[in-house]
Design a protein around this motif. Structure first.
Motif, PDB file in Angstrom:
ATOM      1  N   THR A 167       0.856  -1.184   0.000  1.00  0.00           N
ATOM      2  CA  THR A 167       0.000   0.000   0.000  1.00  0.00           C
ATOM      3  C   THR A 167       0.892   1.234   0.000  1.00  0.00           C
ATOM      4  OG1 THR A 167      -0.121   0.141   2.412  1.00  0.00           O
ATOM      5  CG2 THR A 167      -1.805  -1.173   1.322  1.00  0.00           C
ATOM      6  N   TRP A 168       0.297   2.361  -0.417  1.00  0.00           N
ATOM      7  CA  TRP A 168       1.034   3.622  -0.392  1.00  0.00           C
ATOM      8  C   TRP A 168       0.144   4.706   0.222  1.00  0.00           C
ATOM      9  CZ3 TRP A 168       5.980   3.935  -0.591  1.00  0.00           C
ATOM     10  CH2 TRP A 168       6.564   5.206  -0.569  1.00  0.00           C
ATOM     11  N   PRO A 169       0.686   5.520   1.127  1.00  0.00           N
ATOM     12  CA  PRO A 169      -0.174   6.470   1.831  1.00  0.00           C
ATOM     13  C   PRO A 169      -0.550   7.677   0.977  1.00  0.00           C
ATOM     14  CG  PRO A 169       2.105   6.757   2.503  1.00  0.00           C
ATOM     15  CD  PRO A 169       2.094   5.591   1.558  1.00  0.00           C
ATOM     16  N   ILE A 170      -1.735   8.202   1.253  1.00  0.00           N
ATOM     17  CA  ILE A 170      -2.173   9.436   0.607  1.00  0.00           C
ATOM     18  C   ILE A 170      -2.232  10.505   1.690  1.00  0.00           C
ATOM     19  CG2 ILE A 170      -3.997  10.493  -0.794  1.00  0.00           C
ATOM     20  CD1 ILE A 170      -4.915   7.591  -1.451  1.00  0.00           C
ATOM     21  N   GLY A 171      -1.324  11.451   1.635  1.00  0.00           N
ATOM     22  CA  GLY A 171      -1.249  12.494   2.662  1.00  0.00           C
ATOM     23  C   GLY A 171      -0.724  11.937   3.973  1.00  0.00           C
ATOM     24  N   MET A 172      -0.682  12.789   4.967  1.00  0.00           N
ATOM     25  CA  MET A 172      -0.255  12.354   6.302  1.00  0.00           C
ATOM     26  C   MET A 172      -0.762  13.363   7.333  1.00  0.00           C
ATOM     27  SD  MET A 172       3.708  13.578   6.601  1.00  0.00           S
ATOM     28  CE  MET A 172       4.404  12.813   5.141  1.00  0.00           C
ATOM     29  N   GLY A 173      -0.610  13.018   8.604  1.00  0.00           N
ATOM     30  CA  GLY A 173      -1.043  13.920   9.664  1.00  0.00           C
ATOM     31  C   GLY A 173      -2.535  14.215   9.557  1.00  0.00           C
ATOM     32  N   LYS A 174      -2.872  15.488   9.721  1.00  0.00           N
ATOM     33  CA  LYS A 174      -4.294  15.882   9.642  1.00  0.00           C
ATOM     34  C   LYS A 174      -4.863  15.596   8.263  1.00  0.00           C
ATOM     35  CE  LYS A 174      -4.979  19.233  13.242  1.00  0.00           C
ATOM     36  NZ  LYS A 174      -3.619  19.304  13.813  1.00  0.00           N
ATOM     37  N   ASN A 175      -3.981  15.551   7.276  1.00  0.00           N
ATOM     38  CA  ASN A 175      -4.439  15.316   5.903  1.00  0.00           C
ATOM     39  C   ASN A 175      -4.238  13.883   5.438  1.00  0.00           C
ATOM     40  OD1 ASN A 175      -5.308  17.984   5.378  1.00  0.00           O
ATOM     41  ND2 ASN A 175      -3.136  18.585   5.295  1.00  0.00           N
ATOM     42  N   PHE A 176      -4.150  12.956   6.369  1.00  0.00           N
ATOM     43  CA  PHE A 176      -4.029  11.552   5.970  1.00  0.00           C
ATOM     44  C   PHE A 176      -5.368  11.082   5.409  1.00  0.00           C
ATOM     45  CE2 PHE A 176      -3.852   6.906   7.344  1.00  0.00           C
ATOM     46  CZ  PHE A 176      -3.105   6.532   6.233  1.00  0.00           C
ATOM     47  N   LYS A 177      -5.357  10.699   4.117  1.00  0.00           N
ATOM     48  CA  LYS A 177      -6.621  10.388   3.432  1.00  0.00           C
ATOM     49  C   LYS A 177      -6.875   8.888   3.301  1.00  0.00           C
ATOM     50  CE  LYS A 177      -7.291  14.750   2.401  1.00  0.00           C
ATOM     51  NZ  LYS A 177      -8.269  15.470   3.234  1.00  0.00           N
ATOM     52  N   GLY A 178      -5.816   8.104   3.402  1.00  0.00           N
ATOM     53  CA  GLY A 178      -6.001   6.670   3.208  1.00  0.00           C
ATOM     54  C   GLY A 178      -4.801   6.074   2.504  1.00  0.00           C
ATOM     55  N   VAL A 179      -4.972   4.863   1.983  1.00  0.00           N
ATOM     56  CA  VAL A 179      -3.864   4.242   1.247  1.00  0.00           C
ATOM     57  C   VAL A 179      -4.363   3.696  -0.085  1.00  0.00           C
ATOM     58  CG1 VAL A 179      -2.560   3.603   3.322  1.00  0.00           C
ATOM     59  CG2 VAL A 179      -4.199   1.981   2.366  1.00  0.00           C
ATOM     60  N   TYR A 180      -3.433   3.614  -1.017  1.00  0.00           N
ATOM     61  CA  TYR A 180      -3.725   2.999  -2.313  1.00  0.00           C
ATOM     62  C   TYR A 180      -3.032   1.655  -2.343  1.00  0.00           C
ATOM     63  CZ  TYR A 180      -3.286   1.929  -7.270  1.00  0.00           C
ATOM     64  OH  TYR A 180      -3.319   1.290  -8.473  1.00  0.00           O
ATOM     65  N   ASN A 181      -3.772   0.605  -2.673  1.00  0.00           N
ATOM     66  CA  ASN A 181      -3.195  -0.730  -2.730  1.00  0.00           C
ATOM     67  C   ASN A 181      -2.672  -1.017  -4.134  1.00  0.00           C
ATOM     68  OD1 ASN A 181      -2.898  -3.597  -3.028  1.00  0.00           O
ATOM     69  ND2 ASN A 181      -3.980  -3.810  -1.073  1.00  0.00           N
ATOM     70  N   LEU A 182      -1.365  -1.167  -4.250  1.00  0.00           N
ATOM     71  CA  LEU A 182      -0.736  -1.338  -5.557  1.00  0.00           C
ATOM     72  C   LEU A 182      -1.080  -2.675  -6.195  1.00  0.00           C
ATOM     73  CD1 LEU A 182       1.324   0.603  -3.827  1.00  0.00           C
ATOM     74  CD2 LEU A 182       2.872   0.120  -5.711  1.00  0.00           C
ATOM     75  N   LEU A 183      -1.400  -3.659  -5.370  1.00  0.00           N
ATOM     76  CA  LEU A 183      -1.674  -4.988  -5.928  1.00  0.00           C
ATOM     77  C   LEU A 183      -3.112  -5.119  -6.411  1.00  0.00           C
ATOM     78  CD1 LEU A 183       0.233  -7.374  -3.465  1.00  0.00           C
ATOM     79  CD2 LEU A 183       1.064  -6.167  -5.482  1.00  0.00           C
ATOM     80  N   THR A 184      -4.027  -4.435  -5.735  1.00  0.00           N
ATOM     81  CA  THR A 184      -5.439  -4.576  -6.118  1.00  0.00           C
ATOM     82  C   THR A 184      -5.962  -3.353  -6.858  1.00  0.00           C
ATOM     83  OG1 THR A 184      -6.175  -3.670  -3.999  1.00  0.00           O
ATOM     84  CG2 THR A 184      -5.941  -6.065  -4.121  1.00  0.00           C
TER      85      THR A 184
END
Ligand code: G4P
Length: 525
Positions: A167-184
């Protein structure tokens, strides 16, 4: 389900991390997914005074460290997961090393704000000895953390293991939005404030899906750009490389926010190996062999103040335990009938009817079981690779009440047996000397002697710099050495002859003077 299927669905692992990276928090979320607890939050931060389900000693509550390892089993997906807790404090490395001999995989938790820390480096070295497959969880993305690419690079260069982001994170801290799964090719969106529950998450399929732009705004374009970079800078997941311990799948999330832990757990049950073969002196033992074999990797006294007993933790290496099974303790040659082995569900002990290779069972120990003991259904076997380390710190025990020397002896023998400390009895006098790998061990022992054995003791500094277990090719040579080096020799708690050197130079001289004697730094059982 037949025995082979039961064995093949076992996944036995431990968490390795630097203190404060989030091991306790993750453990709790794992128990939530394993339906062992209803709601997270029972495991509180250490500062707030409450303690984790996996911490059970008073000492742990007082000092906010995890002194002993525990074992927990829970079902997940179609697998049975055994999680072995590793002591959190750097001082307890010995115990941790032995726990790592009993697992088939490890989860490395990294505080992404800090990166690779010292204790993780050490624990990775231990995992590498057996090429243990490692999964990685990059924690605390709900905080301002370091650049994920930079931290991943650090893992690769410092720990010498290839990273394959799953997985790869989208944003961080207060702006952490989620993760993108590279395999799926799926984005999983994060909602804050739901860390105590299993959340209904929203998933968006496809990186180019306009829904993603609608959900995370400008972060979507950033993610697309970033992924090209990430793919260039990292490796693709490869199961064989993972199983060989050369590549680690990497997951991002926040344990506190209970986000991403399940992605890691899914990876674990899918990719981590089933119970692996184990080396014994005589032969290698395969997990799916029909007959029961296992070894003791840990002994813990007075685990539960209500029970006041000692429990030996045994890793089943092959076959099946069944209530009433007759086993041979290979070291003593004695046969025992086991009817009351324990299993550990969320720290609760229960008597079990059956258990399988990969599982950890607890045996009631009345002083006859030692760390490293092998149990079989009759075959003489000795599993290898369970180390005792030469202590580097020494203290002489001073008893406050001389009438309590019997209790002291008993307490120390039991604590030494469980590996909390090493005890030495010099040949030349009646001193009792304790040896430890880290100073905190002395405090723990004094505390436990007082509370569990009602013996108060203090310590004197003593002129011992290091210890070595000695061996010789023949009894005669050993006897000769015993006479010559009498004043420096002691018996350890398990009855092994040990050389106590006042200085490193003295040790070196002794080694030169007695080339036929082996001075061992570890005593492998
Ligand atoms: P350890 O067992 O590896 O030592 O770590 P533990 O889980 O106890 O976590 C250490 C601290 O880090 C705790 O804070 C915990 O709440 C916090 N923590 C763990 N995971 C995360 C995360 O994903 N995000 C954030 N922001 N913090 C996390 P503490 O201050 O010791 O306890 P508390 O008083 O805040 O509860």
């Amino acid at each position: 389900m037949n025995v082979l299927d039961e064995i093949r669905r076992r996944r036995t692992f431990a968490i390795i991390s630097h203190p404060d990276a989030g091991k306790t928090t993750i453990t709790e979320k794992l128990l939530l997914y394993g339906h062992q607890i209803q709601e997270a939050g029972t495991v509180k931060g250490k500062k707030s005074g409450r303690h984790a389900t996996s911490d059970w000693m008073e000492m742990e509550k007082e000092r906010g460290i995890s002194v002993t390892s525990s074992v927990m089993q829970f079902p997940y997906a179609d697998k049975v997961v055994n999680l072995l807790d590793t002591p959190g404090h750097a001082d307890f490395s010995e115990d941790t090393y032995r726990v790592l001999t009993a697992v088939d995989a490890a989860l490395m938790v990294i505080d992404t704000a800090k990166g690779v820390e010292e204790r993780t480096i050490k624990l990775m070295e231990v995992c590498r000895l057996r090429d243990t497959p490692i999964l990685t969880f990059m924690n605390k993305l709900d905080r301002e953390v370091r650049d994920p690419i930079e931290v991943m690079d650090e893992v690769e260069s410092v720990l010498q293991i290839k990273c394959a982001p799953v997985t790869w994170p989208i944003g961080m801290g207060k702006n952490f939005k989620g993760v993108y799964n590279l395999l799926t090719d799926t984005t999983v969106l994060y909602k804050s404030g739901l860390g105590h529950t299993i959340q209904d998450v929203r998933e968006i399929k496809g990186l180019d899906n306009p829904e993603l732009d609608a959900a995370v705004g400008a972060y979507a374009a950033e993610l697309r750009d970033m992924l090209e970079l990430v793919q260039g800078a990292s490796h693709e997941f490869d199961l064989d490389e993972f199983l060989a311990g050369r590549l680690t799948p990497v997951f991002f999330g926040t344990a506190l926010g209970n986000f991403g832990v399940d992605h890691m757990l899914d990876g674990l049950v899918q990719w981590a190996p089933e119970p692996q073969p184990r080396a014994a002196v005589e032969r290698s033992v395969t997990a799916t062999e029909p007959k029961f074999t296992g070894f003791v990797f840990k002994i813990q006294a007075n685990m539960d103040p209500k029970h006041r007993d000692r429990v030996a933790f045994l890793r089943i290496c092959s076959g099946r335990y069944e209530k009433g099974i007759k086993l041979k303790q290979c070291r003593t040659g004695k046969d025992i009938r086991l009817a009351d082995a324990l299993t550990f569900l969320a720290g609760e002990r229960e008597n079990i009817e059956e258990a399988f290779a990969g599982d950890i069972i607890g045996l009631h120990n009345h002083g006859t079981i030692q760390i490293g003991d092998t149990f079989t259904e009759g075959e003489m076997l000795q599993f290898t690779g369970i180390p005792h380390f030469a202590p580097e710190l020494f203290r002489r025990v001073v008893l406050r009440d001389p009438l309590k020397s019997k209790q002291l002896q008993k307490g120390l023998t039991q604590l030494a047996e469980e590996g909390a400390v090493q005890v030495f009895f010099p040949l030349r006098n009646n001193d009792v000397i304790l040896g430890a790998v880290g100073t905190l061990q002395f405090d723990v022992v004094a505390h436990r002697l007082k509370h569990e054995y009602q013996v108060e003791c203090a310590y004197d500094v003593i002129n011992v710099a290091t210890a070595r277990w000695v061996e010789a090719a023949s009894e005669r040579e050993l006897e000769k050495f015993r006479e010559k080096a009498h004043d420096n020799l002691a018996m350890d708690g398990a009855g092994h002859l040990t050389y106590l050197a006042p200085t490193r130079v003295n040790l070196q001289l002794a080694q030169e003077r007695h080339p036929d004697i082996k001075f061992r730094e570890t005593r492998e059982i």
